[in-house]
Design a protein around this motif. Structure first.
Motif, PDB file in Angstrom:
ATOM      1  N   PRO A   1      10.319  -4.351  -7.132  1.00 23.27           N
ATOM      2  CA  PRO A   1       9.573  -5.515  -6.640  1.00 23.27           C
ATOM      3  C   PRO A   1       8.182  -5.651  -7.258  1.00 23.27           C
ATOM      4  N   VAL A   2       7.828  -4.836  -8.224  1.00 22.04           N
ATOM      5  CA  VAL A   2       6.469  -4.871  -8.778  1.00 22.04           C
ATOM      6  C   VAL A   2       6.388  -5.834  -9.955  1.00 22.04           C
TER       7      VAL A   2
ATOM      8  N   LEU B   1       7.449   3.832  -1.762  1.00 21.18           N
ATOM      9  CA  LEU B   1       7.714   2.898  -0.653  1.00 21.18           C
ATOM     10  C   LEU B   1       8.896   1.969  -0.933  1.00 21.18           C
TER      11      LEU B   1
ATOM     12  N   CYS C   1       7.382   4.335  -7.244  1.00 24.09           N
ATOM     13  CA  CYS C   1       6.641   4.204  -5.982  1.00 24.09           C
ATOM     14  C   CYS C   1       7.494   4.711  -4.816  1.00 24.09           C
TER      15      CYS C   1
ATOM     16  N   PHE D   1       0.822  -1.212   0.000  1.00 25.13           N
ATOM     17  CA  PHE D   1       0.000   0.000   0.000  1.00 25.13           C
ATOM     18  C   PHE D   1       0.854   1.258   0.000  1.00 25.13           C
TER      19      PHE D   1
END
Ligand code: FES
Length: 101
Positions: free
Chosen positions: A80-81, A64, A62, A47
């Protein structure tokens, strides 16, 4: 599918991203060299809001874990996506931006 007014063009400056919500769906609106694009605003990894991320060269990173998505296609490209972002069609009428949802 319907068009929803989401922002004024002046609210999304070139190279920037803003977050809006349309009928409960978080959407990120981007301005790439005066062209506008929209993706789902929540990263597909965990998230985080992409509207808090960094836009560079047609990609959004992102905030994060630094996953990278192509803004035009929503394709997950690096980090990591591995799941693509949903994209939405944007149209401009006068100084107003609409997203189809
Ligand atoms: Fe976006 Fe992990 S939450 S890369």
């Amino acid at each position: 599918m319907a068009w929803h007014s989401v922002a004024k063009t002046s609210e999304v400056t070139d190279g920037e991203v803003i977050g809006v919500e349309v009928e409960g769906t978080p959407i990120a609106i981007y301005n790439l060299d005066g062209e506008y694009f929209a993706t789902h605003n929540v990263c597909t990894h965990a998230f985080a809001l992409l509207s808090d991320g960094y836009v560079d060269d047609g990609k959004v990173e992102c905030p994060l874990h630094q996953g990278i998505f192509d803004i035009r296609s929503g394709k997950a490209e690096e980090g990591p996506v591995d799941e693509d972002l949903k994209t939405f069609t944007v149209k401009v009428e006068g100084d107003e931006l609409f997203v189809q949802l």
